[in-house]
Design a protein around this motif. Structure first.
Motif, mmCIF file in Angstrom:
data_model
loop_
_atom_site.group_PDB
_atom_site.id
_atom_site.type_symbol
_atom_site.label_atom_id
_atom_site.label_comp_id
_atom_site.label_asym_id
_atom_site.label_seq_id
_atom_site.Cartn_x
_atom_site.Cartn_y
_atom_site.Cartn_z
ATOM 1 N N MET A 255 0.848 -1.178 0.000
ATOM 2 C CA MET A 255 0.000 0.000 0.000
ATOM 3 C C MET A 255 0.889 1.234 0.000
ATOM 4 O O MET A 255 1.954 1.242 0.620
ATOM 5 N N ALA A 256 0.450 2.261 -0.719
ATOM 6 C CA ALA A 256 1.149 3.544 -0.742
ATOM 7 C C ALA A 256 0.258 4.573 -0.058
ATOM 8 O O ALA A 256 -0.936 4.672 -0.352
ATOM 9 N N ALA A 257 0.831 5.355 0.859
ATOM 10 C CA ALA A 257 0.070 6.347 1.618
ATOM 11 C C ALA A 257 0.750 7.710 1.500
ATOM 12 O O ALA A 257 1.967 7.814 1.657
ATOM 13 N N GLY A 258 -0.037 8.732 1.210
ATOM 14 C CA GLY A 258 0.509 10.074 1.076
ATOM 15 C C GLY A 258 -0.587 11.092 0.834
ATOM 16 O O GLY A 258 -1.778 10.806 1.022
ATOM 17 N N TYR A 259 -0.176 12.263 0.385
ATOM 18 C CA TYR A 259 -1.097 13.391 0.209
ATOM 19 C C TYR A 259 -0.973 13.965 -1.208
ATOM 20 O O TYR A 259 -0.483 15.071 -1.395
ATOM 21 N N PRO A 260 -1.436 13.212 -2.211
ATOM 22 C CA PRO A 260 -1.313 13.692 -3.585
ATOM 23 C C PRO A 260 -2.379 14.727 -3.942
ATOM 24 O O PRO A 260 -3.478 14.728 -3.392
ATOM 25 N N LEU A 261 -2.037 15.635 -4.866
ATOM 26 C CA LEU A 261 -3.001 16.544 -5.500
ATOM 27 C C LEU A 261 -3.906 17.220 -4.477
ATOM 28 O O LEU A 261 -5.135 17.205 -4.588
ATOM 29 N N ARG A 262 -3.296 17.863 -3.487
ATOM 30 C CA ARG A 262 -4.055 18.464 -2.390
ATOM 31 C C ARG A 262 -5.074 19.484 -2.892
ATOM 32 O O ARG A 262 -6.175 19.591 -2.355
#
Length: 383
Positions: A255-262
């Motif tokens: 799984m990839a976790a982050g904050y894309p395209l806020r």
């Protein structure tokens, strides 16, 4: 102090004074308002950065909701960071329940009258996408909410994920003016007040802070070759355990976790799934691996975890699709991560205490995802 439960009804008098206090970080970013059946938001009286007051429970009529919300939610962040929350009603203090989800607008309670008795219904529900989502849900139209911050001018687009480390990517945009928002990225809590991210996330930046709490972050060590940077700051959360004793394997689920395209998707955490699709990075780089979980601009520096929630890599780059289309080829979800062993080495090289978090077992996806909320952060970069 009494502990109020979601859905609980508290009997209150019409003339009862209500003081609401938030005792966590970032309370200066939230505002409180009453939304009555007249569909007009009215700001509560602000006593300090953490305290708000209703002079009487009947101040806003017979039916209204009490709402706490991030005033500048376009910059990310959640009301959760400002908890614990307490209500003092007629001299009696109640601890109000924290939301179970990450919310940028929280309905604290509803005040109404039933059988001639005024009551307060306790709530901890709300909206991840903030006050505008609340307004849409209530069909309020384009009403003005008190204390609402004006959106910051968008100076430049956020650089593509991995722009400075990906040899196939498009040229970088010119830097933003000094002191202006330059970009955003993701980071992972790997130790007490220690965050790992990509070197290219903080490159060209002059100052850095957490989006949620606005706590300042200070670079401790940067490894441009492996696209890693170690930052230090006052961070509340749980470090992710780093998997060191077993290598990633081809086909492994991740799984990839982050904050894309806020600016498009909002400031809440995004989690995608995929697998290890290659054991080397671009041009055979053995410090990286290839994975297929979708990512976007702003995902850089985020976590790549195994099914049990252990950190196996840091999101670094995505293959530029347009360049390959120009060559007559199409490539989707070809992304690269930096191996977690290099994170451990950078922490050691910086002279910081090595992570001691025990490796997790089991694969309950809901539990794993909930842990990520306390371990993956959004980083704002200023020029």
């Amino acid at each position: 102090m009494s502990h109020a439960l979601p859905g609980q009804r508290l009997s209150i008098s019409d003339d009862a004074e209500i003081v609401i206090r938030f005792g966590g970080q970032g309370s200066d970013r939230i505002a409180l308002a009453a939304i009555s059946d007249a569909r007009r938001p009215i700001g509560l009286e602000r006593l300090s950065t953490s305290d708000w007051r209703l002079s009487s429970a009947s101040q806003h009529g017979s039916l209204y909701e009490l709402l706490a919300y991030i005033t500048d939610d376009r910059m990310g962040g959640f009301v959760n960071a400002s908890y614990p929350c307490s209500f003092t009603i007629g001299g009696i203090q109640y601890a109000f329940p924290e939301p179970t989800d990450q919310l940028a607008a929280v309905i604290l309670g509803e005040i109404y009258i039933k059988n001639g008795q005024r009551r307060l219904k306790v709530s901890n529900e709300g909206f991840t996408f903030g006050i505008e989502a609340f307004a849409r849900n209530r069909n309020l139209g384009n009403v003005e909410f008190p204390f609402r911050a004006s959106p910051a001018p968008s100076s430049l687009p956020v650089p593509p994920t991995g722009a400075r480390r990906n040899p196939w990517d498009q040229p970088n945009p010119p830097p933003a003016p000094s002191g202006q928002p330059l970009a955003s990225g993701s980071g992972v809590l790997v130790g007490d007040n220690l965050i790992i991210t990509n070197a290219h996330v903080i490159e060209d930046g002059q100052s850095f802070h957490l989006a949620r709490t606005r706590e300042a972050l200070i670079p401790l060590a940067v490894d441009p070759m492996h696209d890693l940077a170690l930052l230090q700051g006052n961070v509340t959360g749980t470090p992710l355990p780093i998997r060191l004793n077993s290598p990633v394997w081809l086909g492994e689920s991740v799984m990839a976790a982050g904050y894309p395209l806020r600016e498009v998707l909002g400031g809440d955490l995004k989690v995608t799934t995929g697998n290890i699709s290659g054991l080397t990075g671009g041009l055979g780089d053995v410090s990286r691996f290839q994975f297929s979980a979708p990512i976007g601009s702003g995902s850089s520096g985020g976590a790549i975890i195994d099914e049990s929630g252990n950190l196996i890599g840091i999101t670094s780059a995505s293959l530029a699709h347009q360049n390959f289309r120009d060559r007559g080829s199409i490539s989707e979800n070809v992304n690269f991560g930096v191996r977690a062993s290099l994170v451990f080495e950078l922490i050691a090289a910086a002279g910081m205490p090595l992570p001691q978090t025990a490796i997790q077992a089991g694969s309950d996806r809901r539990e794993v995802t909930n842990r990520l909320r306390n371990s993956v952060v959004s980083i704002m970069v200023n020029g």
